[in-house]
Design an enzyme around this catalytic site. Structure first.
Site, PDB file in Angstrom:
ATOM      1  N   HIS A   9       0.811  -1.221   0.000  1.00  0.00           N
ATOM      2  CA  HIS A   9       0.000   0.000   0.000  1.00  0.00           C
ATOM      3  C   HIS A   9       0.848   1.276   0.000  1.00  0.00           C
ATOM      4  O   HIS A   9       0.467   2.275  -0.597  1.00  0.00           O
ATOM      5  CB  HIS A   9      -0.954  -0.002   1.207  1.00  0.00           C
ATOM      6  CG  HIS A   9      -0.236  -0.081   2.514  1.00  0.00           C
ATOM      7  ND1 HIS A   9       0.302  -1.264   2.990  1.00  0.00           N
ATOM      8  CD2 HIS A   9       0.054   0.863   3.431  1.00  0.00           C
ATOM      9  CE1 HIS A   9       0.892  -1.037   4.161  1.00  0.00           C
ATOM     10  NE2 HIS A   9       0.754   0.252   4.438  1.00  0.00           N
ATOM     11  N   CYS A  65       7.511   0.084  -1.689  1.00  0.00           N
ATOM     12  CA  CYS A  65       6.790   0.183  -0.422  1.00  0.00           C
ATOM     13  C   CYS A  65       6.922   1.637   0.018  1.00  0.00           C
ATOM     14  O   CYS A  65       7.349   2.477  -0.772  1.00  0.00           O
ATOM     15  CB  CYS A  65       7.320  -0.812   0.628  1.00  0.00           C
ATOM     16  SG  CYS A  65       8.970  -0.484   1.283  1.00  0.00           S
ATOM     17  N   VAL A  69      12.695   0.440   1.918  1.00  0.00           N
ATOM     18  CA  VAL A  69      13.592  -0.334   2.774  1.00  0.00           C
ATOM     19  C   VAL A  69      13.060  -1.729   3.063  1.00  0.00           C
ATOM     20  O   VAL A  69      13.735  -2.732   2.812  1.00  0.00           O
ATOM     21  CB  VAL A  69      13.885   0.406   4.100  1.00  0.00           C
ATOM     22  CG1 VAL A  69      14.693  -0.467   5.044  1.00  0.00           C
ATOM     23  CG2 VAL A  69      14.604   1.714   3.829  1.00  0.00           C
ATOM     24  N   GLY A  70      11.863  -1.821   3.598  1.00  0.00           N
ATOM     25  CA  GLY A  70      11.319  -3.123   3.993  1.00  0.00           C
ATOM     26  C   GLY A  70      11.231  -4.097   2.833  1.00  0.00           C
ATOM     27  O   GLY A  70      11.634  -5.260   2.936  1.00  0.00           O
ATOM     28  N   HIS A  98      27.437  -2.691 -12.701  1.00  0.00           N
ATOM     29  CA  HIS A  98      28.560  -3.171 -11.899  1.00  0.00           C
ATOM     30  C   HIS A  98      28.201  -4.316 -10.960  1.00  0.00           C
ATOM     31  O   HIS A  98      29.080  -5.112 -10.626  1.00  0.00           O
ATOM     32  CB  HIS A  98      29.121  -2.034 -11.045  1.00  0.00           C
ATOM     33  CG  HIS A  98      29.764  -0.951 -11.839  1.00  0.00           C
ATOM     34  ND1 HIS A  98      30.476   0.063 -11.253  1.00  0.00           N
ATOM     35  CD2 HIS A  98      29.789  -0.697 -13.179  1.00  0.00           C
ATOM     36  CE1 HIS A  98      30.924   0.889 -12.177  1.00  0.00           C
ATOM     37  NE2 HIS A  98      30.504   0.455 -13.355  1.00  0.00           N
ATOM     38  N   ARG A 109       6.715   6.905  -0.535  1.00  0.00           N
ATOM     39  CA  ARG A 109       6.557   8.079   0.322  1.00  0.00           C
ATOM     40  C   ARG A 109       7.802   8.963   0.282  1.00  0.00           C
ATOM     41  O   ARG A 109       7.876   9.957   1.000  1.00  0.00           O
ATOM     42  CB  ARG A 109       6.261   7.647   1.751  1.00  0.00           C
ATOM     43  CG  ARG A 109       4.936   6.919   1.876  1.00  0.00           C
ATOM     44  CD  ARG A 109       4.634   6.512   3.312  1.00  0.00           C
ATOM     45  NE  ARG A 109       3.376   5.793   3.354  1.00  0.00           N
ATOM     46  CZ  ARG A 109       3.192   4.664   4.018  1.00  0.00           C
ATOM     47  NH1 ARG A 109       4.175   4.118   4.716  1.00  0.00           N
ATOM     48  NH2 ARG A 109       2.014   4.061   4.001  1.00  0.00           N
ATOM     49  N   ARG A 133      36.648  -7.381 -12.920  1.00  0.00           N
ATOM     50  CA  ARG A 133      36.579  -6.943 -11.519  1.00  0.00           C
ATOM     51  C   ARG A 133      35.154  -7.006 -10.975  1.00  0.00           C
ATOM     52  O   ARG A 133      34.942  -7.361  -9.820  1.00  0.00           O
ATOM     53  CB  ARG A 133      37.167  -5.548 -11.343  1.00  0.00           C
ATOM     54  CG  ARG A 133      36.404  -4.468 -12.088  1.00  0.00           C
ATOM     55  CD  ARG A 133      37.121  -3.130 -12.027  1.00  0.00           C
ATOM     56  NE  ARG A 133      36.493  -2.210 -12.942  1.00  0.00           N
ATOM     57  CZ  ARG A 133      36.245  -0.950 -12.659  1.00  0.00           C
ATOM     58  NH1 ARG A 133      36.578  -0.444 -11.485  1.00  0.00           N
ATOM     59  NH2 ARG A 133      35.664  -0.180 -13.552  1.00  0.00           N
ATOM     60  N   ARG A 137      33.741  -9.706  -8.051  1.00  0.00           N
ATOM     61  CA  ARG A 137      33.014  -9.223  -6.866  1.00  0.00           C
ATOM     62  C   ARG A 137      31.630  -9.854  -6.790  1.00  0.00           C
ATOM     63  O   ARG A 137      31.167 -10.226  -5.708  1.00  0.00           O
ATOM     64  CB  ARG A 137      32.917  -7.701  -6.908  1.00  0.00           C
ATOM     65  CG  ARG A 137      34.260  -7.036  -6.770  1.00  0.00           C
ATOM     66  CD  ARG A 137      34.194  -5.564  -7.103  1.00  0.00           C
ATOM     67  NE  ARG A 137      35.539  -4.998  -7.122  1.00  0.00           N
ATOM     68  CZ  ARG A 137      35.842  -3.862  -7.719  1.00  0.00           C
ATOM     69  NH1 ARG A 137      34.894  -3.154  -8.333  1.00  0.00           N
ATOM     70  NH2 ARG A 137      37.077  -3.408  -7.705  1.00  0.00           N
TER      71      ARG A 137
END
Length: 148
Positions: A9, A65, A69-70, A98, A109, A133, A137
């Site tokens: 949401h 979201c 983050v979540g 990369h 938000r 490279r 990695r």
């Protein structure tokens, strides 16, 4: 390319703009929800996108979201998913070039629809460089998944 798109949401205000940007970039969006601003749980949508990528139904994904983050944390719990929050165009393309990022995470938000469209264009227009490279990695990062 098929691009799995999903949000909870908090990311819902960006969803239509993101779907439009995927189409405008010449790709096919796979809309995996949510379809309303009613409260939902972001891990469910991260799982849907991860499953679509792992099953070969989509080559990349875009998740949204409230903060980004979540849903990013939830996405990265899935094997073979390399997700990052990008709120600038450099990171959106450089993460692919990369780091083999295959899922773009956005905060509904945090950013507006015009920036979201620019980020989608940068993400979808980028290709992994395959330079030694970067591949070295990436292989070290992928090896961590095998330790689980």
């Amino acid at each position: 390319m098929n691009v799995a798109v999903a949000c909870d949401h908090g990311g819902f205000p960006l969803k239509e703009a993101v779907l439009e940007a995927v189409r405008a970039a010449g790709h096919t969006p796979l809309d995996l929800g949510t379809d309303s601003p009613t409260s939902t749980d972001y891990p469910d949508y991260a799982t849907r996108v991860a499953a679509a990528i792992r099953a070969g139904q989509a080559e990349r994904g875009i998740l949204m979201c409230g903060s980004g983050v979540g849903i990013c944390i939830a996405a990265n719990k899935h094997k073979g998913i390399y997700a990052a929050i990008c709120h600038d165009t450099y990171s959106a393309h450089q993460g692919v070039e990369h780091d083999k990022m295959n899922v773009l995470c956005l905060g509904g938000r945090i950013i507006g629809t015009e920036l979201a469209k620019e980020l989608v264009r940068a993400f979808l227009g980028a290709h992994y460089s395959g330079e030694e490279r970067f591949e070295r990695r990436f292989q070290k990062t992928a090896a961590v998944e095998q330790e689980k």
